[in-house]
Scaffold this active site. Structure first.
Site, mmCIF file in Angstrom:
data_model
loop_
_atom_site.group_PDB
_atom_site.id
_atom_site.type_symbol
_atom_site.label_atom_id
_atom_site.label_comp_id
_atom_site.label_asym_id
_atom_site.label_seq_id
_atom_site.Cartn_x
_atom_site.Cartn_y
_atom_site.Cartn_z
ATOM 1 N N ALA A 65 -10.174 1.023 -56.526
ATOM 2 C CA ALA A 65 -11.113 1.577 -55.535
ATOM 3 C C ALA A 65 -12.418 2.070 -56.148
ATOM 4 O O ALA A 65 -13.161 2.796 -55.489
ATOM 5 C CB ALA A 65 -10.440 2.717 -54.774
ATOM 6 N N ALA A 66 -12.720 1.662 -57.364
ATOM 7 C CA ALA A 66 -13.902 2.196 -58.036
ATOM 8 C C ALA A 66 -15.184 1.908 -57.261
ATOM 9 O O ALA A 66 -16.015 2.796 -57.041
ATOM 10 C CB ALA A 66 -14.003 1.634 -59.449
ATOM 11 N N GLY A 67 -15.364 0.660 -56.834
ATOM 12 C CA GLY A 67 -16.566 0.312 -56.089
ATOM 13 C C GLY A 67 -16.632 1.000 -54.737
ATOM 14 O O GLY A 67 -17.708 1.417 -54.284
ATOM 15 N N ASP A 68 -15.474 1.143 -54.092
ATOM 16 C CA ASP A 68 -15.440 1.829 -52.798
ATOM 17 C C ASP A 68 -15.794 3.302 -52.951
ATOM 18 O O ASP A 68 -16.488 3.881 -52.101
ATOM 19 C CB ASP A 68 -14.056 1.698 -52.173
ATOM 20 C CG ASP A 68 -13.691 0.250 -51.898
ATOM 21 O OD1 ASP A 68 -14.619 -0.551 -51.652
ATOM 22 O OD2 ASP A 68 -12.494 -0.079 -51.938
#
Length: 307
Positions: free
Chosen positions: A248-251
């Site tokens: 979920a880093a980009g989110d």
């Protein structure tokens, strides 16, 4: 009115193994778990945990996974009155997580594709009142396109996270205020298989600016992010941390961007905050469970002496 997220729900079915198997190979895994996720849901929770008021719009299945999302969003304090239900199954993300934190994901959209242009009619006032609208590409592209037209009509800032990567029309791109690709998504948007270095990424981002995108923000993992608009090119440094799970880093980054826009923060300060949120997120397992609160971000920034 805060942040309006029009996007996807995916129940992440996570299998962990030391490494990805070769073609035809069977490996013994080390763990399995189901975790609420999906780019839209993740971004909504990320913005909410930082302090924004958040409305989520999208479609869930009439199944146990759908009910899990309802309960999760109620606990988070996210408004779900614009979430509808379909008889098809809730979206699924099948995730293979390697011990080094890298992941391979297969998405089965399910109910996310049952959210149609007609459903946007009830969102017109919410789009008009929102401080920022955020979308991704885990739903029908005609929904994304029509929602972008409504944002333009109401002069509501639009964040578009172009993931999963696909070609987008010039008309759609010209309505985007903040386009947030990672490096591979940026390459796809400009018709390249990959981009070699920071200079090539800057050129690719400038190509999108020439097509009408107002700002391109390229996420670079531990290297931070790159901001390109008609006036400037700015690299905002990131953080080197021990990576456990990059799901979920980009989110998390996008949720933080929406929070900063919602709160009227200067963009450079917002991007520094978003880099910190992303760095915190990759240090824990799971999508929604890994998303930090604002207090946790401030503590991290204090320890790293970041602004």
């Amino acid at each position: 009115m805060g942040v309006l997220v029009i996007g996807s729900f995916m129940m992440d079915c996570v299998t962990q193994a030391p490494r990805a198997p070769q073609a035809g190979e069977t490996l013994i895994g080390t763990a399995y778990r189901t975790i609420p996720g999906g780019k839209g849901a993740n971004q909504a929770v990320a913005a909410r945990r930082l302090g924004s008021d958040v409305i989520m719009a999208g479609c869930l299945g009439e199944d146990a996974f759908g009910q899990t999302f309802v309960e999760t969003f109620k606990q988070e304090g996210i408004d779900i009155k614009h979430v509808r239900f379909s008889q098809t199954h809730t979206g699924i993300g099948s995730i293979l997580l390697e011990d080094n934190g890298e992941n391979r994901i297969v998405v089965i959209p399910g109910a996310n594709m049952a959210y149609t242009v007609a459903d946007l009619q009830s969102l017109d006032e919410a789009i008009k009142q929102a401080n920022v609208v955020m979308m991704q590409l885990e739903m029908r592209l005609d929904v994304v396109d029509t929602a972008s037209q409504l944002c333009e009509q109401h002069s509501t800032p639009l964040i578009l996270n172009p993931a999963p990567a696909q070609a987008l029309s010039h008309k759609l791109l010209a309505r985007v205020d903040y386009l947030t690709p990672n490096e591979s998504e940026l390459a796809r948007l400009v018709g390249r298989s990959h981009l070699e270095n920071l200079e090539e990424k800057c050129i690719a981002a400038q190509t999108l600016i020439a097509l009408g995108v107002r700002r391109v923000i390229v996420t670079l993992g531990a290297e931070g992010c790159l901001l390109v608009d008609a006036q400037q090119t700015l690299h905002v440094p990131g953080h080197s941390v021990t990576v456990v799970d990059t799901v979920a880093a980009g989110d998390a980054f996008n949720g933080a961007l929406a929070y900063g826009i919602d709160r009227g923060m200067p963009l450079e300060k917002t991007l520094a905050l978003a880099n910190a949120v992303g760095a915190l997120t990759v240090q824990k397992h799971g999508a929604i469970p890994s998303l930090p609160t604002l207090d946790a971000v401030y503590s991290f920034c204090k320890s790293k002496s970041c602004t």
